[in-house]
Each structure stands twice: as structure tokens, then as C-alpha cells.
Design a protein around this motif. Structure first.
Motif, PDB file in Angstrom:
ATOM      1  N   GLY A 153       0.800  -1.229   0.000  1.00 43.26           N
ATOM      2  CA  GLY A 153       0.000   0.000   0.000  1.00 43.26           C
ATOM      3  C   GLY A 153       0.826   1.269   0.000  1.00 43.26           C
ATOM      4  N   GLU A 154       2.142   1.152  -0.135  1.00 41.61           N
ATOM      5  CA  GLU A 154       3.019   2.319  -0.011  1.00 41.61           C
ATOM      6  C   GLU A 154       2.624   3.472  -0.928  1.00 41.61           C
ATOM      7  OE1 GLU A 154       7.734   3.576   0.036  1.00 41.61           O
ATOM      8  OE2 GLU A 154       7.186   1.519  -0.452  1.00 41.61           O
ATOM      9  N   ALA A 155       2.380   3.182  -2.189  1.00 43.93           N
ATOM     10  CA  ALA A 155       2.035   4.258  -3.139  1.00 43.93           C
ATOM     11  C   ALA A 155       0.739   4.952  -2.729  1.00 43.93           C
ATOM     12  CB  ALA A 155       1.923   3.692  -4.548  1.00 43.93           C
ATOM     13  N   ARG A 156      -0.226   4.167  -2.278  1.00 43.04           N
ATOM     14  CA  ARG A 156      -1.506   4.757  -1.852  1.00 43.04           C
ATOM     15  C   ARG A 156      -1.336   5.601  -0.592  1.00 43.04           C
ATOM     16  NH1 ARG A 156      -2.991  -0.644  -3.307  1.00 43.04           N
ATOM     17  NH2 ARG A 156      -4.183  -0.606  -5.248  1.00 43.04           N
ATOM     18  N   PHE A 157      -0.581   5.069   0.367  1.00 44.66           N
ATOM     19  CA  PHE A 157      -0.352   5.826   1.604  1.00 44.66           C
ATOM     20  C   PHE A 157       0.368   7.138   1.314  1.00 44.66           C
ATOM     21  CE2 PHE A 157      -0.058   1.375   3.618  1.00 44.66           C
ATOM     22  CZ  PHE A 157      -1.423   1.322   3.836  1.00 44.66           C
ATOM     23  N   LYS A 158       1.342   7.062   0.422  1.00 44.67           N
ATOM     24  CA  LYS A 158       2.097   8.263   0.067  1.00 44.67           C
ATOM     25  C   LYS A 158       1.187   9.300  -0.579  1.00 44.67           C
ATOM     26  CE  LYS A 158       6.126   9.871  -2.609  1.00 44.67           C
ATOM     27  NZ  LYS A 158       5.962  11.168  -2.039  1.00 44.67           N
ATOM     28  N   LEU A 159       0.338   8.844  -1.488  1.00 46.72           N
ATOM     29  CA  LEU A 159      -0.589   9.763  -2.158  1.00 46.72           C
ATOM     30  C   LEU A 159      -1.510  10.441  -1.146  1.00 46.72           C
ATOM     31  CD1 LEU A 159      -1.851  10.966  -4.723  1.00 46.72           C
ATOM     32  CD2 LEU A 159      -3.354   8.970  -4.778  1.00 46.72           C
ATOM     33  N   LEU A 160      -2.058   9.657  -0.236  1.00 48.66           N
ATOM     34  CA  LEU A 160      -2.953  10.228   0.775  1.00 48.66           C
ATOM     35  C   LEU A 160      -2.222  11.198   1.700  1.00 48.66           C
ATOM     36  CD1 LEU A 160      -5.033   7.052   1.660  1.00 48.66           C
ATOM     37  CD2 LEU A 160      -5.823   9.083   0.440  1.00 48.66           C
ATOM     38  N   ALA A 161      -1.032  10.819   2.138  1.00 48.92           N
ATOM     39  CA  ALA A 161      -0.263  11.686   3.036  1.00 48.92           C
ATOM     40  C   ALA A 161       0.138  12.976   2.327  1.00 48.92           C
ATOM     41  CB  ALA A 161       0.972  10.961   3.557  1.00 48.92           C
ATOM     42  N   ASP A 162       0.567  12.875   1.077  1.00 46.01           N
ATOM     43  CA  ASP A 162       0.950  14.069   0.322  1.00 46.01           C
ATOM     44  C   ASP A 162      -0.249  14.978   0.067  1.00 46.01           C
ATOM     45  OD1 ASP A 162       3.534  13.149   0.283  1.00 46.01           O
ATOM     46  OD2 ASP A 162       3.507  12.507  -1.825  1.00 46.01           O
ATOM     47  N   THR A 163      -1.406  14.369  -0.207  1.00 44.90           N
ATOM     48  CA  THR A 163      -2.627  15.154  -0.423  1.00 44.90           C
ATOM     49  C   THR A 163      -3.016  15.900   0.852  1.00 44.90           C
ATOM     50  OG1 THR A 163      -3.381  13.603  -2.110  1.00 44.90           O
ATOM     51  CG2 THR A 163      -5.048  15.025  -1.126  1.00 44.90           C
ATOM     52  N   ALA A 164      -2.929  15.211   1.983  1.00 44.53           N
ATOM     53  CA  ALA A 164      -3.245  15.850   3.267  1.00 44.53           C
ATOM     54  C   ALA A 164      -2.277  16.993   3.547  1.00 44.53           C
ATOM     55  CB  ALA A 164      -3.195  14.826   4.394  1.00 44.53           C
ATOM     56  N   ALA A 165      -0.992  16.762   3.321  1.00 44.64           N
ATOM     57  CA  ALA A 165       0.010  17.813   3.568  1.00 44.64           C
ATOM     58  C   ALA A 165      -0.236  19.012   2.659  1.00 44.64           C
ATOM     59  CB  ALA A 165       1.411  17.255   3.351  1.00 44.64           C
ATOM     60  N   ALA A 166      -0.608  18.756   1.396  1.00 46.38           N
ATOM     61  CA  ALA A 166      -0.889  19.858   0.473  1.00 46.38           C
ATOM     62  C   ALA A 166      -2.117  20.646   0.925  1.00 46.38           C
ATOM     63  CB  ALA A 166      -1.084  19.327  -0.940  1.00 46.38           C
ATOM     64  N   GLY A 167      -3.125  19.947   1.418  1.00 42.91           N
ATOM     65  CA  GLY A 167      -4.323  20.631   1.919  1.00 42.91           C
ATOM     66  C   GLY A 167      -4.017  21.508   3.126  1.00 42.91           C
ATOM     67  N   ILE A 168      -3.199  21.011   4.018  1.00 42.78           N
ATOM     68  CA  ILE A 168      -2.798  21.775   5.200  1.00 42.78           C
ATOM     69  C   ILE A 168      -1.997  23.008   4.768  1.00 42.78           C
ATOM     70  CG2 ILE A 168      -1.307  21.717   7.252  1.00 42.78           C
ATOM     71  CD1 ILE A 168      -2.201  18.695   7.488  1.00 42.78           C
ATOM     72  N   ALA A 169      -1.078  22.806   3.852  1.00 44.52           N
ATOM     73  CA  ALA A 169      -0.289  23.946   3.346  1.00 44.52           C
ATOM     74  C   ALA A 169      -1.202  24.962   2.674  1.00 44.52           C
ATOM     75  CB  ALA A 169       0.776  23.444   2.377  1.00 44.52           C
ATOM     76  N   GLY A 170      -2.222  24.484   1.975  1.00 49.50           N
ATOM     77  CA  GLY A 170      -3.164  25.394   1.318  1.00 49.50           C
ATOM     78  C   GLY A 170      -3.882  26.309   2.288  1.00 49.50           C
ATOM     79  N   VAL A 171      -4.253  25.771   3.437  1.00 50.54           N
ATOM     80  CA  VAL A 171      -4.906  26.592   4.467  1.00 50.54           C
ATOM     81  C   VAL A 171      -3.971  27.706   4.936  1.00 50.54           C
ATOM     82  CG1 VAL A 171      -5.820  26.574   6.830  1.00 50.54           C
ATOM     83  CG2 VAL A 171      -6.446  24.765   5.223  1.00 50.54           C
ATOM     84  N   ILE A 172      -2.706  27.356   5.142  1.00 48.67           N
ATOM     85  CA  ILE A 172      -1.735  28.348   5.604  1.00 48.67           C
ATOM     86  C   ILE A 172      -1.497  29.404   4.521  1.00 48.67           C
ATOM     87  CG2 ILE A 172       0.661  28.687   6.347  1.00 48.67           C
ATOM     88  CD1 ILE A 172       0.443  25.787   7.530  1.00 48.67           C
ATOM     89  N   VAL A 173      -1.393  28.970   3.275  1.00 49.62           N
ATOM     90  CA  VAL A 173      -1.183  29.919   2.172  1.00 49.62           C
ATOM     91  C   VAL A 173      -2.361  30.891   2.081  1.00 49.62           C
ATOM     92  CG1 VAL A 173      -1.075  30.103  -0.355  1.00 49.62           C
ATOM     93  CG2 VAL A 173       0.365  28.446   0.835  1.00 49.62           C
ATOM     94  N   GLN A 174      -3.578  30.390   2.238  1.00 48.16           N
ATOM     95  CA  GLN A 174      -4.758  31.268   2.185  1.00 48.16           C
ATOM     96  C   GLN A 174      -4.722  32.323   3.295  1.00 48.16           C
ATOM     97  OE1 GLN A 174      -8.183  28.715   2.360  1.00 48.16           O
ATOM     98  NE2 GLN A 174      -8.179  28.348   0.145  1.00 48.16           N
ATOM     99  N   MET A 175      -4.179  31.963   4.437  1.00 49.40           N
ATOM    100  CA  MET A 175      -4.123  32.915   5.550  1.00 49.40           C
ATOM    101  C   MET A 175      -3.217  34.108   5.229  1.00 49.40           C
ATOM    102  SD  MET A 175      -4.000  30.858   9.106  1.00 49.40           S
ATOM    103  CE  MET A 175      -4.221  32.371  10.048  1.00 49.40           C
ATOM    104  N   VAL A 176      -2.158  33.865   4.468  1.00 49.20           N
ATOM    105  CA  VAL A 176      -1.181  34.940   4.245  1.00 49.20           C
ATOM    106  C   VAL A 176      -1.449  35.721   2.971  1.00 49.20           C
ATOM    107  CG1 VAL A 176       0.595  33.817   5.614  1.00 49.20           C
ATOM    108  CG2 VAL A 176       0.516  33.393   3.176  1.00 49.20           C
ATOM    109  N   GLN A 177      -2.492  35.365   2.252  1.00 52.70           N
ATOM    110  CA  GLN A 177      -2.811  36.119   1.032  1.00 52.70           C
ATOM    111  C   GLN A 177      -3.765  37.244   1.337  1.00 52.70           C
ATOM    112  OE1 GLN A 177      -4.151  33.107  -1.708  1.00 52.70           O
ATOM    113  NE2 GLN A 177      -2.078  32.761  -2.450  1.00 52.70           N
TER     114      GLN A 177
END
Length: 90
Positions: free
Chosen positions: A66-90
């Protein structure tokens, strides 16, 4: 609280200077509040990303296929979290 002593106004200053000091103080407090909020959300986001990364590692060790799937999910979650922070500073 901010720890700042609020400007109470002065009878000795011209009115336009008094208003400018009041405006500057209010702007400074708003900026300080925004900075603290960004710092807080960033800290929470980084902690969440670390937890997701730890979970991903654990799950890969248990289910290597399941490594590829876990990586995809973890990367998607990290990108979503980063997106929230980016929205705060715009």
C-alpha cells in the motif's frame, strides 16, 4: 493580551496627530494578532503533517504493497494543510 499599553489620547497634541497615533496603534494590534494567528495555524499544521507522516510510515511497514496509496494520501493531506496556511497569508 498584547502586553501593550493602550494610547489614551492627549490634550496636548493637535487632533490630527492624536487620530494618527490611535490609528497606528490599532493597525499595530491588528498586525500582531494576524501574525500570532498565522504562527499558531502553522504550528498546528506542521504537527498534523508530522503525525500523518508517522502514520504513513507505520502503515507502510505493516502493508508494504500500500506504499504508493499511503504516500498519495499523506501528500494530499500535507498539500491541503499547506493550502490553508497559504490562504491565511494572502
Amino acid at each position: 493580551m498584547s502586553g501593550l499599553i493602550r494610547y489614551e489620547g492627549s490634550r496636548h497634541l493637535p487632533r490630527h496627530l492624536d487620530r494618527q497615533l490611535t490609528y497606528n496603534e490599532e493597525r499595530a494590534l491588528a498586525n500582531a494578532s494576524e501574525i500570532r494567528a498565522i504562527g499558531f495555524v502553522t504550528k498546528v499544521g506542521m504537527t498534523a503533517v508530522a503525525e500523518v507522516t508517522d502514520l504513513e510510515s507505520l502503515l507502510v511497514s505493516r502493508s508494504p504493497l500500500g506504499e504508493a496509496r499511503f504516500k498519495l494520501l499523506a501528500d494530499t493531506a500535507a498539500a491541503g494543510i499547506a493550502g490553508v496556511i497559504v490562504q491565511m497569508v494572502q
